[in-house]
Design a protein around this motif. Structure first.
Motif, PDB file in Angstrom:
ATOM      1  N   GLY A 166       0.672  -1.204  -0.064  1.00  8.54           N
ATOM      2  CA  GLY A 166      -0.045   0.031  -0.058  1.00  8.54           C
ATOM      3  C   GLY A 166       0.823   1.205   0.146  1.00  8.54           C
ATOM      4  O   GLY A 166       2.080   1.221  -0.428  1.00  8.54           O
TER       5      GLY A 166
ATOM      6  N   ILE B 288      -2.615   3.536   3.670  1.00  4.22           N
ATOM      7  CA  ILE B 288      -3.689   3.279   2.665  1.00  4.22           C
ATOM      8  C   ILE B 288      -3.458   1.774   2.250  1.00  4.22           C
ATOM      9  O   ILE B 288      -2.499   1.452   1.145  1.00  4.22           O
ATOM     10  N   ASP B 289      -4.442   0.639   2.414  1.00  6.10           N
ATOM     11  CA  ASP B 289      -4.121  -0.583   1.857  1.00  6.10           C
ATOM     12  C   ASP B 289      -4.301  -0.910   0.301  1.00  6.10           C
ATOM     13  O   ASP B 289      -5.122   0.103  -0.251  1.00  6.10           O
ATOM     14  N   GLN B 290      -3.394  -1.193  -0.192  1.00  4.23           N
ATOM     15  CA  GLN B 290      -3.380  -1.317  -1.879  1.00  4.23           C
ATOM     16  C   GLN B 290      -4.673  -1.816  -2.218  1.00  4.23           C
ATOM     17  O   GLN B 290      -5.254  -1.197  -3.395  1.00  4.23           O
ATOM     18  N   HIS B 291      -5.386  -2.720  -1.806  1.00  2.82           N
ATOM     19  CA  HIS B 291      -6.669  -3.241  -2.239  1.00  2.82           C
ATOM     20  C   HIS B 291      -7.634  -2.030  -2.045  1.00  2.82           C
ATOM     21  O   HIS B 291      -8.783  -2.293  -2.535  1.00  2.82           O
ATOM     22  N   LYS B 292      -7.609  -0.973  -1.111  1.00  2.40           N
ATOM     23  CA  LYS B 292      -8.756   0.046  -0.900  1.00  2.40           C
ATOM     24  C   LYS B 292      -8.272   1.109  -1.929  1.00  2.40           C
ATOM     25  O   LYS B 292      -9.011   1.803  -2.103  1.00  2.40           O
ATOM     26  N   ILE B 293      -7.154   1.142  -2.774  1.00  2.00           N
ATOM     27  CA  ILE B 293      -6.843   2.143  -3.762  1.00  2.00           C
ATOM     28  C   ILE B 293      -7.585   1.788  -4.961  1.00  2.00           C
ATOM     29  O   ILE B 293      -7.328   1.048  -5.690  1.00  2.00           O
TER      30      ILE B 293
ATOM     31  N   VAL C  30       1.922   0.801  -7.065  1.00  2.00           N
ATOM     32  CA  VAL C  30       0.699   0.143  -6.758  1.00  2.00           C
ATOM     33  C   VAL C  30       0.029  -0.287  -7.759  1.00  2.00           C
ATOM     34  O   VAL C  30      -0.562  -1.451  -7.430  1.00  2.00           O
TER      35      VAL C  30
END
Length: 94
Positions: free
Chosen positions: A7, A24-29, A83
């Motif tokens: 992230g 910020i977690d990569q999966h939330k971007i 990312v």
């Protein structure tokens, strides 16, 4: 700071020495963008992180606002490559 497969950490340091960090977690971007803010006297480019399932974006360099060329574009392409490594680099106008 962007970490592959993990992230992005956004850190703000204030004049008094106080700092605030957000991970910020990569999966939330959802996406990383360069946008323009317009006032009566100027147009400022800024980079922001769009989050999945949230109405607000996270503005990077919120108090610094570096110039678009070369600084902001270099940071933008660098963060996107970490990312989103499977996506081709995308910079409009080039």
């Amino acid at each position: 700071m962007a970490i592959k497969d993990v992230g992005v950490q956004v850190r703000t340091v204030y004049w008094g020495g106080r700092s605030v960090s957000r991970f910020i977690d990569q999966h939330k971007i959802h996406d990383i963008i360069i946008n323009e803010g317009i006032t009566l006297w100027q147009i400022k480019s800024y980079m922001a992180i769009l989050l999945s399932q949230e109405d607000k974006m996270v503005v990077v360099f919120e108090h610094l606002l570096p110039r678009l060329r070369p600084t902001l574009l270099e940071v933008y392409t660098g963060i996107r490559s970490v990312v989103f490594p499977d996506l081709p680099p995308s910079v409009d106008g080039e």
